[in-house]
Design an enzyme around this catalytic site. Structure first.
Site, PDB file in Angstrom:
ATOM      1  N   ASP A 104       0.300   8.649   3.307  1.00 39.24           N
ATOM      2  CA  ASP A 104       0.585  10.083   3.287  1.00 39.24           C
ATOM      3  C   ASP A 104       1.787  10.395   4.170  1.00 39.24           C
ATOM      4  O   ASP A 104       2.620  11.233   3.827  1.00 39.24           O
ATOM      5  CB  ASP A 104      -0.632  10.870   3.758  1.00 39.24           C
ATOM      6  CG  ASP A 104      -1.779  10.757   2.772  1.00 39.24           C
ATOM      7  OD1 ASP A 104      -1.626  11.241   1.641  1.00 39.24           O
ATOM      8  OD2 ASP A 104      -2.811  10.168   3.123  1.00 39.24           O
ATOM      9  N   GLY A 147      -5.887  10.370   1.661  1.00 42.89           N
ATOM     10  CA  GLY A 147      -6.285  10.871   0.351  1.00 42.89           C
ATOM     11  C   GLY A 147      -7.382  10.085  -0.333  1.00 42.89           C
ATOM     12  O   GLY A 147      -8.353  10.645  -0.826  1.00 42.89           O
ATOM     13  N   GLY A 148      -7.243   8.763  -0.378  1.00 42.58           N
ATOM     14  CA  GLY A 148      -8.198   7.952  -1.131  1.00 42.58           C
ATOM     15  C   GLY A 148      -9.520   7.732  -0.437  1.00 42.58           C
ATOM     16  O   GLY A 148     -10.508   7.365  -1.076  1.00 42.58           O
ATOM     17  N   LYS A 182      -3.099   7.759   6.560  1.00 39.96           N
ATOM     18  CA  LYS A 182      -3.589   7.614   5.189  1.00 39.96           C
ATOM     19  C   LYS A 182      -4.887   8.392   5.108  1.00 39.96           C
ATOM     20  O   LYS A 182      -5.736   8.264   5.989  1.00 39.96           O
ATOM     21  CB  LYS A 182      -3.833   6.144   4.877  1.00 39.96           C
ATOM     22  CG  LYS A 182      -2.563   5.277   5.027  1.00 39.96           C
ATOM     23  CD  LYS A 182      -2.884   3.820   5.042  1.00 39.96           C
ATOM     24  CE  LYS A 182      -3.513   3.363   3.766  1.00 39.96           C
ATOM     25  NZ  LYS A 182      -2.609   3.468   2.596  1.00 39.96           N
ATOM     26  N   ASP A 198       0.846  -1.184   0.000  1.00 40.33           N
ATOM     27  CA  ASP A 198       0.000   0.000   0.000  1.00 40.33           C
ATOM     28  C   ASP A 198       0.885   1.238   0.000  1.00 40.33           C
ATOM     29  O   ASP A 198       2.109   1.147   0.137  1.00 40.33           O
ATOM     30  CB  ASP A 198      -0.896  -0.006   1.236  1.00 40.33           C
ATOM     31  CG  ASP A 198      -2.275   0.567   0.974  1.00 40.33           C
ATOM     32  OD1 ASP A 198      -2.412   1.355   0.010  1.00 40.33           O
ATOM     33  OD2 ASP A 198      -3.210   0.245   1.717  1.00 40.33           O
ATOM     34  N   GLU A 221      -8.864  -0.637   3.622  1.00 35.99           N
ATOM     35  CA  GLU A 221      -7.415  -0.874   3.622  1.00 35.99           C
ATOM     36  C   GLU A 221      -6.971  -1.499   4.943  1.00 35.99           C
ATOM     37  O   GLU A 221      -6.120  -2.395   4.972  1.00 35.99           O
ATOM     38  CB  GLU A 221      -6.667   0.439   3.401  1.00 35.99           C
ATOM     39  CG  GLU A 221      -6.753   0.980   1.989  1.00 35.99           C
ATOM     40  CD  GLU A 221      -6.092   2.335   1.852  1.00 35.99           C
ATOM     41  OE1 GLU A 221      -5.480   2.580   0.798  1.00 35.99           O
ATOM     42  OE2 GLU A 221      -6.176   3.158   2.782  1.00 35.99           O
TER      43      GLU A 221
END
Length: 223
Positions: free
Chosen positions: A80, A92-93, A90, A77, A99
């Site tokens: 950030d 952004g997505g 993390k 994976d 995840e």
């Protein structure tokens, strides 16, 4: 060769025939999915990312749904930010809930990123802590974030009017705080709050990382 490609070349030997492999989101992982295509008939793939799932399917991988998978050999994976204790932020997505399921299933969870995203201990507050929240809990969670000294922002969609919805049908709240000095405790408060599905802080879930230096072109392991 770009630093992204160099990172991918270092990651490839970690994938062995017979494995169940988790591929997350992002361009570096997408490059790894393409480069690992020589193993397309020898591994099974699980992914939290609709984009990665589409790519893997087009390339001919056998893609299994996470709900039917009770163990992953290795997962890759991005992030950030990452610290030296194996924790990551993390955001952004907005797929961090899914995840984190795969990260927890995985015997090994590797992050592929550039070395500039590594912090020694305390994370930079430029990256928000993101909460996936049940719609009915929106007001409760927004109030609680403010009570903890944070500034909450509901993530809105860029291609339509309204809020961004996760693949699970929930809202995303970006939380900005003046300091992450006590991030683990802060994260725990939100993770146990009614209506919060998951947070974007991965507390010591990272097994290792491949860190690419964009200046020297070298790649080093975190541990």
């Amino acid at each position: 060769m770009s630093i992204k490609q160099t990172i991918v070349q270092q990651a490839l030997p970690l994938i062995k025939p017979g494995m169940v492999v988790g591929f997350g989101g992002g361009s570096t992982v997408a490059e790894l999915v393409k480069e690992a295509a020589n193993l397309v008939n020898e591994i099974q793939v699980v992914t939290p990312s609709p984009t990665t799932r589409q790519l893997a399917t087009v390339l001919g991988y056998t893609v299994i749904d996470p709900q039917y998978c009770d163990r992953v050999d290795i997962a890759f994976d991005g992030c950030d930010q990452l610290n030296t204790h194996g924790s990551a932020l993390k955001s952004g997505g907005g797929i961090h809930a899914n995840e984190k399921i795969i990260a927890t299933l995985a015997d090994e969870y590797w992050l592929l990123t550039v070395s500039s995203r590594l912090v020694q201990t305390t994370f930079d507050t430029k990256t928000p802590l993101v909460l996936e929240v049940l719609p009915k809990a929106l007001a409760l969670v927004m109030r609680t974030i403010s009570e903890h000294g944070g500034q909450p922002t509901i993530r809105t969609a860029t291609n339509r009017d309204g809020m961004t919805l996760t693949d699970n049908g929930n809202f995303l709240i970006d939380c900005h705080f003046p300091s992450y000095e006590h991030l683990a405790a802060l994260n725990n408060d939100f993770a146990t709050l009614a209506g919060v599905v998951e947070t974007s802080y991965f507390d010591r879930l990272v097994t290792n990382a491949l860190l690419g230096d964009e200046t020297t072109g070298k790649v080093e392991q975190l541990f």
